[in-house]
Design an enzyme around this catalytic site. Sequence first.
Site, PDB file in Angstrom:
ATOM      1  N   CYS A  14     -45.113  38.080 -21.393  1.00  0.00           N
ATOM      2  CA  CYS A  14     -44.244  39.210 -21.727  1.00  0.00           C
ATOM      3  C   CYS A  14     -43.373  38.959 -22.962  1.00  0.00           C
ATOM      4  CB  CYS A  14     -43.359  39.568 -20.538  1.00  0.00           C
ATOM      5  SG  CYS A  14     -44.294  40.289 -19.166  1.00  0.00           S
ATOM      6  N   CYS A  44     -38.344  38.606 -11.296  1.00  0.00           N
ATOM      7  CA  CYS A  44     -39.754  38.900 -11.550  1.00  0.00           C
ATOM      8  C   CYS A  44     -40.632  38.272 -10.469  1.00  0.00           C
ATOM      9  CB  CYS A  44     -40.181  38.386 -12.921  1.00  0.00           C
ATOM     10  SG  CYS A  44     -41.930  38.706 -13.264  1.00  0.00           S
ATOM     11  N   ARG A  92     -47.315  52.781 -23.386  1.00  0.00           N
ATOM     12  CA  ARG A  92     -45.918  52.484 -23.078  1.00  0.00           C
ATOM     13  C   ARG A  92     -45.041  52.713 -24.310  1.00  0.00           C
ATOM     14  NH1 ARG A  92     -46.051  47.380 -18.843  1.00  0.00           N
ATOM     15  NH2 ARG A  92     -47.600  48.254 -17.412  1.00  0.00           N
ATOM     16  N   LYS A 104     -50.433  49.323 -25.226  1.00  0.00           N
ATOM     17  CA  LYS A 104     -49.254  49.155 -26.066  1.00  0.00           C
ATOM     18  C   LYS A 104     -49.582  49.480 -27.522  1.00  0.00           C
ATOM     19  CE  LYS A 104     -47.350  45.674 -22.946  1.00  0.00           C
ATOM     20  NZ  LYS A 104     -46.873  44.282 -22.785  1.00  0.00           N
ATOM     21  N   LYS A 147     -52.536  48.699 -18.678  1.00  0.00           N
ATOM     22  CA  LYS A 147     -51.465  49.089 -19.591  1.00  0.00           C
ATOM     23  C   LYS A 147     -51.964  49.125 -21.034  1.00  0.00           C
ATOM     24  CE  LYS A 147     -49.769  44.307 -19.585  1.00  0.00           C
ATOM     25  NZ  LYS A 147     -48.631  43.448 -19.179  1.00  0.00           N
ATOM     26  N   CYS A 198     -38.775  35.853 -21.502  1.00  0.00           N
ATOM     27  CA  CYS A 198     -38.914  36.943 -20.537  1.00  0.00           C
ATOM     28  C   CYS A 198     -37.836  36.802 -19.466  1.00  0.00           C
ATOM     29  CB  CYS A 198     -40.299  36.902 -19.903  1.00  0.00           C
ATOM     30  SG  CYS A 198     -40.551  35.465 -18.826  1.00  0.00           S
ATOM     31  N   CYS A 228     -44.336  32.686 -16.645  1.00  0.00           N
ATOM     32  CA  CYS A 228     -45.718  32.698 -16.148  1.00  0.00           C
ATOM     33  C   CYS A 228     -46.640  32.991 -17.329  1.00  0.00           C
ATOM     34  CB  CYS A 228     -45.891  33.739 -15.038  1.00  0.00           C
ATOM     35  SG  CYS A 228     -46.081  35.435 -15.627  1.00  0.00           S
ATOM     36  N   ARG A 272     -37.033  50.761 -16.324  1.00  0.00           N
ATOM     37  CA  ARG A 272     -37.168  50.574 -17.773  1.00  0.00           C
ATOM     38  C   ARG A 272     -37.203  51.939 -18.449  1.00  0.00           C
ATOM     39  NH1 ARG A 272     -42.320  47.654 -18.577  1.00  0.00           N
ATOM     40  NH2 ARG A 272     -41.144  45.862 -17.844  1.00  0.00           N
TER      41      ARG A 272
END
Length: 588
Positions: free
Chosen positions: A501, A458, A154, A233, A231, A452, A497, A85
């Site tokens: 995302c 994934c 990110r 954001k 993470k 996603c 899931c 990414r």
Amino acid sequence: MSTDAPDSSTPVEAPIKLSAVEKIKQESNYLMGTIDQELQDPVDHFNNDNLQLLKFHGSYQQDDRDMRIKLKKSGGGKAYSMMLRCRIPGGRLTSDQLVAHLDMCDELGNSTLKITTRQTLQLHGILKSDLREVIKRVNECGLSSLAACGDVNRNIMCCPAKRVGPIHAQLEQFTDELTTALAPQTPAYHELWITDPDTGEKSLADGGEPNSSSNPVIDEPLYGPTYLPRKFKVGIALPEDNCIDIYTQDLGFIAVVRDEKIIGYNVTVGGGMGRTPSAKKTFPALAKRMAFVTPEQAIDVAKAVIIVQRDNGNRSDRKVARMKYLIADWGIERFRSEVETVFGEKLADCTEDDVHGFDDHMGWQAQGDGKWSYGLNVENGRLYDNEKTQFKTAFRKICAEFNREIRFTGHQSIIFCDIEEGEKDRLIEIIREHGIPTTEQTSTVRRWSMSCVALPTCGLAITESERRLPSLIDSIEEPLAKLGLSGERFTIRMTGCPNGCARPYNADLALVGKAVGKYTLFTGGGWLGNRLAEIYKDAVKDDEVVDEMIGLFAAFKANREGTESFGDFCARVGVEKLAELAEAAPRP
């Protein structure tokens, strides 16, 4: 400061038991690990420790789950590959940079390219032996993959609209400055990917990073040796245009505009979509409004927020390590107080300014300089060529012929900028001659949907998402038209899931993978993104999803009040009453 030993009667707190990932980071020598040795190993995959560190470098290891059974029967292992990414602040890049990625996906990937929900690009199907070459080429075109993943800040999202004037210029400058200020400083990225492994010399441009191998650092002044607990954001939005879902971000800046100038930002903290249904302690959350900051304060306040999370976030249980859980535990007042302590002064309260609009920037829009931008809907962000549709070939031709700036939206679509009035017909001609539906030919429901990646790459996916959503949209377009709702704007988001995302938990309607072939249906969020959805029905079978959705639309048509939106209607009546109305409503 006293150096005396503590009184024996004073209770001593037991040391926190760190999660396995924390120990990996702690022992990684600032993200270096043993990645360099593994890159020289002919084995087709990385070990578990380095997999965690590679995320900070922008890469996840995956395997083709469609191939698992076949390979198992033949006695083979998994079909491993890497996903890479990029980090593209605000989704802004050049035509040459897009073409470079199209080249890489053909030459070193699986021949497709994915525009993400955070305005950047993902390459899939990269062999481990090709990873160094891909990252090298990303940097050669002036971009970077550092901090695109991992327990750091990110890719920073920002409104992608190209507009002449001080407001958007300030937004873009702030995005770039914040990206640099919050970037990891470790030299590991450059030593691994930028420096020639044979000569030890830096062989290419450093992708705009502040820390080249010619100026190495030995610590991380912002993140420390173990970086963040999870993470992080960041997003920047305008009140009239929340196109980047500001309330889903860990840290958000809502511009406060007076007399055509940004005088500051209302800061939001604690958004996050991921949840684990089996762990009741987890939940999606929308950010809370914290304080107003001036442009001069904004970067230091962002650092202060990160430091508070760095020093207080949960490092023993990654399921509850996001900043939203710290804020839920402390409350926003204590969190703000801690941020002010780190920042060094009190902050002003938020102004009344808040999000009230959302522009997806699709179709023709005037830039304000006599030129135009054209937003083209890209279903689920996937760029590919087949017999029917040739996205890659069309985009190559557009980039070669026009050579203008490109921008990505938070809904996985693309904007071609700086189009002259006399060039508009030619751009549309190229799009159409390659079998791509124009935005004007795309139904409203398809235009406002996204998913996603999910299966087959994934590792977290429970069921289908990207490969399933287009056929779901096919199935509901006609019923919506018969109900007179084909022009109605509402968000449909699908994930394989519960990790969220594609930001499902604040959508008008969402389908979240629950079990193999089953989804949890959520309703009652909204296209504005400032309200959480609720579970409408759980474990709905795949072949029943369309009927459930049509029932909801029929109930909306029969019972809406005035011009209320689909999400507002669902939130007003509540999930129990909504089920009754859906059962009773006449179907088209």
